[in-house]
Design a protein around this motif. Structure first.
Motif, PDB file in Angstrom:
ATOM      1  N   LEU A   1      -1.137  -7.704   6.122  1.00  0.00           N
ATOM      2  CA  LEU A   1      -2.205  -6.797   5.716  1.00  0.00           C
ATOM      3  C   LEU A   1      -2.658  -5.903   6.869  1.00  0.00           C
ATOM      4  CD1 LEU A   1      -4.398  -9.243   3.631  1.00  0.00           C
ATOM      5  CD2 LEU A   1      -2.713  -7.625   2.798  1.00  0.00           C
ATOM      6  N   LEU A   2      -2.431  -6.329   8.110  1.00  0.00           N
ATOM      7  CA  LEU A   2      -2.886  -5.545   9.252  1.00  0.00           C
ATOM      8  C   LEU A   2      -2.033  -4.295   9.417  1.00  0.00           C
ATOM      9  CD1 LEU A   2      -3.511  -8.417  11.811  1.00  0.00           C
ATOM     10  CD2 LEU A   2      -5.209  -7.181  10.466  1.00  0.00           C
ATOM     11  N   PRO A   3      -2.607  -3.233   9.993  1.00  0.00           N
ATOM     12  CA  PRO A   3      -1.818  -2.015  10.200  1.00  0.00           C
ATOM     13  C   PRO A   3      -0.614  -2.277  11.096  1.00  0.00           C
ATOM     14  CG  PRO A   3      -4.151  -1.615  10.567  1.00  0.00           C
ATOM     15  CD  PRO A   3      -3.986  -3.087  10.438  1.00  0.00           C
ATOM     16  N   ARG A   4       0.471  -1.601  10.805  1.00  0.00           N
ATOM     17  CA  ARG A   4       1.660  -1.706  11.632  1.00  0.00           C
ATOM     18  C   ARG A   4       1.474  -0.921  12.924  1.00  0.00           C
ATOM     19  NH1 ARG A   4       6.722  -1.944   9.392  1.00  0.00           N
ATOM     20  NH2 ARG A   4       7.167   0.041  10.409  1.00  0.00           N
ATOM     21  N   ALA A   5       2.414  -1.101  13.858  1.00  0.00           N
ATOM     22  CA  ALA A   5       2.324  -0.391  15.130  1.00  0.00           C
ATOM     23  C   ALA A   5       2.397   1.116  14.940  1.00  0.00           C
ATOM     24  CB  ALA A   5       3.445  -0.868  16.054  1.00  0.00           C
ATOM     25  N   ASP A   6       3.062   1.566  13.847  1.00  0.00           N
ATOM     26  CA  ASP A   6       3.158   3.007  13.605  1.00  0.00           C
ATOM     27  C   ASP A   6       1.948   3.554  12.852  1.00  0.00           C
ATOM     28  OD1 ASP A   6       3.560   2.041  11.050  1.00  0.00           O
ATOM     29  OD2 ASP A   6       5.724   2.355  11.081  1.00  0.00           O
ATOM     30  N   GLY A   7       0.927   2.714  12.649  1.00  0.00           N
ATOM     31  CA  GLY A   7      -0.305   3.165  12.011  1.00  0.00           C
ATOM     32  C   GLY A   7      -0.276   3.151  10.503  1.00  0.00           C
ATOM     33  N   LEU A   8       0.831   2.727   9.863  1.00  0.00           N
ATOM     34  CA  LEU A   8       0.918   2.713   8.403  1.00  0.00           C
ATOM     35  C   LEU A   8       0.246   1.468   7.850  1.00  0.00           C
ATOM     36  CD1 LEU A   8       4.559   3.919   7.690  1.00  0.00           C
ATOM     37  CD2 LEU A   8       2.461   5.249   7.840  1.00  0.00           C
ATOM     38  N   ARG A   9      -0.445   1.662   6.730  1.00  0.00           N
ATOM     39  CA  ARG A   9      -1.060   0.532   6.048  1.00  0.00           C
ATOM     40  C   ARG A   9      -1.046   0.834   4.564  1.00  0.00           C
ATOM     41  NH1 ARG A   9      -6.358  -2.177   7.664  1.00  0.00           N
ATOM     42  NH2 ARG A   9      -6.300  -3.522   5.907  1.00  0.00           N
ATOM     43  N   PRO A  10      -0.935  -0.194   3.703  1.00  0.00           N
ATOM     44  CA  PRO A  10      -0.895   0.052   2.260  1.00  0.00           C
ATOM     45  C   PRO A  10      -2.167   0.731   1.753  1.00  0.00           C
ATOM     46  CG  PRO A  10      -0.193  -2.179   2.773  1.00  0.00           C
ATOM     47  CD  PRO A  10      -0.751  -1.611   4.037  1.00  0.00           C
TER      48      PRO A  10
END
Length: 413
Positions: A251-260
């Motif tokens: 659920l946490l944001p990925r390193a590239d800043g993408l989040r659902p």
């Protein structure tokens, strides 16, 4: 023909809001159709009836001591989709997050947002963005369709269930190219620095919320996010093969800043609000108009004061609101929303919240009634200057006050 539900002794239930405070006993009826809802309404007792969703609001708007409460969560079907017009029709008990997950493969998303709220609960609580039409069950057991701009429609959005039972909702849709947001985080040393940034010409984002420490150094974190078009996905990202597939954990944001997108990922089932113990919590949410930033700073300073009971909340949430609602009890105003949750047993909390109420009213703001369980009635007409218009309209459509709740009795609505 309306079907009356079977009324059994074990249908009586102790109900609370999300904070689990001030419980009251009511006859809980779970209709599975509009006809059963009408039957339950016509078969009510002398204490009247009120509709209820999933009980996510913090106050007592979905309670009715000694009366009937209609649990509408079984009315959760999607009944129409018009892709050309960009609308979807769903029953009032439809969870907005589930609706978003269903529509995502079609490249569509409800403008009303998503999450665990039901469509009807969101409308009654005042979240009317993207709502184009309602089907409303009246006190006489008949239903009518209302469109945006109708006075009864406007009064129902934010009307806390007191104008009728919302049976279905037509929601506007917007197209999406991917299932992701690009999230950005900015950190500030204190609330003053945050507000200076937010009011200094920073471009607005579709999703934005600040979290401010009430203990420690008073630091603030502003999180903003915007939908990611297909061309904005990183090269080689697996989402390029299926951009509208439901994202999974984490659920946490990925390193590239993408989040659902909000509402797409099912959260794990955890014990409800364990940090507050068995005593529950009090949720406070208020709005302050644009141009009254000094009042907002004053509220935050009161919360963070060394001996303030508000420090028990540990963090406050601040959001910027671009437009207000049209109804007489609509909570949002163009400006700022401030909210926090504090343990219900915090010493001095009640008096402290009364002081906050007075400050909010003096600034031309208001407390969110859907989250409220303790506002003094004397402040209600100050915060909601169109209160008399709401009472007059309600009396015209429900002269016998069929629709009642613990909140309506407490505040004289």
């Amino acid at each position: 023909m309306a079907v009356e539900p079977l009324l059994l002794d074990d249908d009586f239930a102790s109900l609370t809001g999300a904070g689990r405070t001030a419980p009251s006993l009511a006859l809980l009826v779970r209709p599975r159709s509009a006809a059963e809802a009408a039957g339950a309404l016509l078969g009510r007792g002398p204490r009247g009836a009120i509709a209820r969703g999933r009980g996510l609001a913090g106050g007592d708007a979905g309670q009715n001591a000694g009366g009937t409460v209609l649990d509408l969560t079984a009315l959760d079907r999607i009944t129409g989709l018009d892709r050309a017009a960009g609308t979807v029709v769903c029953e009032a008990g439809t969870e907005l997050g589930a609706l978003a997950r269903t529509l995502l493969p079609l490249g569509l998303r409800p403008c009303a947002g998503a999450g665990r709220w039901t469509a009807g609960g969101a409308v009654a609580s005042g979240y009317g963005q993207g709502v184009e039409e309602l089907e409303l069950l009246g006190a006489d057991g008949g239903s009518r369709r209302l469109r945006r701009g109708d006075p009864l429609f406007d009064a129902t959005v934010g009307g806390l269930g007191l104008t009728g039972v919302v049976l279905s909702v037509a929601l506007a849709l917007r197209p999406v190219e991917t299932a992701f947001l690009r999230e950005r985080t900015a950190r500030f040393p204190d609330a003053d620095a945050l507000l200076a940034h937010w009011t200094g010409g920073a471009p607005p984002e579709p999703y934005a919320r600040a979290r401010i420490e009430l203990t420690g150094r008073g630091r603030a974190v502003l999180t903003t996010a915007a939908p990611v078009p297909y061309a904005g996905l990183p090269r080689g990202h697996r989402a390029r093969r299926a951009p509208l597939a439901l994202p999974g954990l984490p659920l946490l944001p990925r390193a590239d800043g993408l989040r659902p997108l909000p509402g797409l990922v099912r959260t794990r089932v955890l014990p409800p609000f364990p940090a507050y113990g068995s005593g529950g919590f009090v949720r406070y949410r208020c709005a302050v108009p644009e141009g009254r930033e000094e009042a907002l700073r004053g509220l935050l300073a009161l919360l963070a004061g060394r001996r303030s009971p508000g420090r028990a909340a540990r963090h406050a949430r601040v959001e910027r609101v671009g437009s207000g609602g049209a109804g007489p009890l609509a909570f949002p105003v163009r400006g700022w929303c401030l909210g926090f949750d504090a343990p219900a047993g915090t010493p001095g909390l009640g008096r402290f919240l009364d002081v906050l109420d007075e400050r909010v009213a003096a600034a031309g703001g208001r407390v969110c009634l859907a989250e409220d369980g303790r506002l003094r009635p004397a402040l209600l007409p100050v915060m909601y200057p169109r209160l008399d218009a709401f009472r007059e309209l309600r009396a015209s459509v429900d002269p016998r006050s069929v629709f009642r709740s613990d909140l309506s009795r407490r505040l004289g609505l």
